[in-house]
Motif scaffolding. Structure first.
Motif, PDB file in Angstrom:
ATOM      1  N   GLU A 237     -21.582  30.339  16.300  1.00 58.23           N
ATOM      2  CA  GLU A 237     -20.701  31.377  16.819  1.00 58.23           C
ATOM      3  C   GLU A 237     -19.930  32.004  15.656  1.00 58.23           C
ATOM      4  N   GLY A 238     -19.524  33.283  15.813  1.00 54.77           N
ATOM      5  CA  GLY A 238     -18.755  33.947  14.776  1.00 54.77           C
ATOM      6  C   GLY A 238     -18.196  35.263  15.268  1.00 54.77           C
ATOM      7  N   LEU A 239     -17.543  36.013  14.393  1.00 54.53           N
ATOM      8  CA  LEU A 239     -17.059  37.349  14.733  1.00 54.53           C
ATOM      9  C   LEU A 239     -18.240  38.215  15.149  1.00 54.53           C
ATOM     10  N   ASP A 240     -18.037  39.076  16.109  1.00 53.62           N
ATOM     11  CA  ASP A 240     -19.157  39.836  16.664  1.00 53.62           C
ATOM     12  C   ASP A 240     -18.729  41.270  16.939  1.00 53.62           C
ATOM     13  N   HIS A 241     -19.374  42.236  16.262  1.00 54.33           N
ATOM     14  CA  HIS A 241     -19.197  43.647  16.584  1.00 54.33           C
ATOM     15  C   HIS A 241     -20.451  44.379  16.167  1.00 54.33           C
TER      16      HIS A 241
END
Length: 290
Positions: free
Chosen positions: A113-117
């Motif tokens: 999981e991580g930052l997502d954009h």
């Protein structure tokens, strides 16, 4: 599944000669060299077969060194550069006639999981409303050229949003193009984001990326013989899982050309708007003399 798609899958099913050595064959070529997308996809297959299945590819960087000979098998040697806790790195050299023709570095990562954009998906018409590549061919194309174009894309359902370069020769346009694509048949058993889907997208990514360079100058490319071209290098980043047997939008543009080279960059989107892949390629783009 179409026969042409099965032939492509067979092409990507490399023979394992040794633990880290693989051998592949080529399909008949439109020009007297191996299609670059084939070499890149086969090299990624070789790399991926030395990596655990739970570490999908997240990027590749490659150089085309010499034209490949379609009549001779290609030997792929894998170098296991690194096996870390999260990332795995592989280097692959493709060899023919005792000389390297292609070099690939690929990286694989355990999911986390991580930052997502992401950028928003560009507007494009429904692919089902567009003509197939065969239906979109200009009627004035020489029969042999039309036949080769159809055969080259038979394993893939490729649909241009606007006319391809050879459809508007002599009319410079914005250096931007869009195509929808998916395999010509369903791929059973392979999960989204698996090595097979990634390698098939790698194969297709080299088909149209430099079209936008040609559009800017009203050139038709190899199909009409007004440009001589070849891939020089190729890079891809795989952002999110996707299936190659479901519609993908390939949005492409060329920010620059010059010095006998052209640069193409593209983004591949799933039909529901997820950014799946980013692609950048530079290629030789020369106008024949005389």
């Amino acid at each position: 599944m179409s026969k042409e798609l099965q032939d492509l899958l067979d092409l990507l099913d490399l023979e394992r000669v040794e633990e880290d050595i693989f051998r592949g064959v080529s399909r008949p070529s439109l020009v007297p060299r191996v299609f670059g997308g084939q070499v890149a996809a086969q090299a990624l297959v070789a790399a991926g077969r030395t990596v655990p299945a739970n570490r999908p590819a997240h990027s590749l960087h490659a150089y085309f060194l010499r034209p490949g000979d379609p009549g001779v098998p290609i030997v792929y040697t894998v170098d296991r550069i690194r096996d870390g806790r999260s990332f795995t790195t592989r280097r692959v050299v493709a060899v023919q006639h005792g000389q390297p023709i292609f070099h690939l570095s690929a990286s694989f990562q355990t999911y986390e999981e991580g930052l997502d954009h992401q950028f928003p998906m560009p507007a494009a018409p429904d692919p089902e409303t567009l003509p197939t590549a065969a239906e979109a061919l200009p009627r004035d194309l020489p029969p042999d050229v039309a036949k080769r174009l159809i055969e080259a894309r038979a394993a893939v359902d490729l649909r241009y949003v606007d006319a391809p370069p050879w459809g508007t020769v002599g009319v410079p346009r914005e250096p931007h193009s869009q195509v929808w694509f998916r395999t010509n048949g369903k791929l059973g058993g392979a999960d989204a984001g698996s090595l097979l889907h990634v390698c098939l997208a790698t194969y297709v990514s080299d088909m149209t990326l430099l079209d936008s360079v040609l559009l800017a100058h009203g050139r038709g490319g190899w199909a009409v013989g007004d440009v001589v071209g070849a891939s020089l290098d190729h890079a891809m980043w795989f952002h999110r899982p996707f299936r190659a047997d479901e519609w993908l939008l390939y949005d492409q543009e060329s920010p620059s050309s010059g010095g006998g080279r052209g640069l193409g960059q593209g983004r591949i989107w799933t039909a529901d708007g997820r950014l799946a892949v980013t692609v950048i390629q530079e290629g030789v783009v020369r106008v024949p003399r005389g």
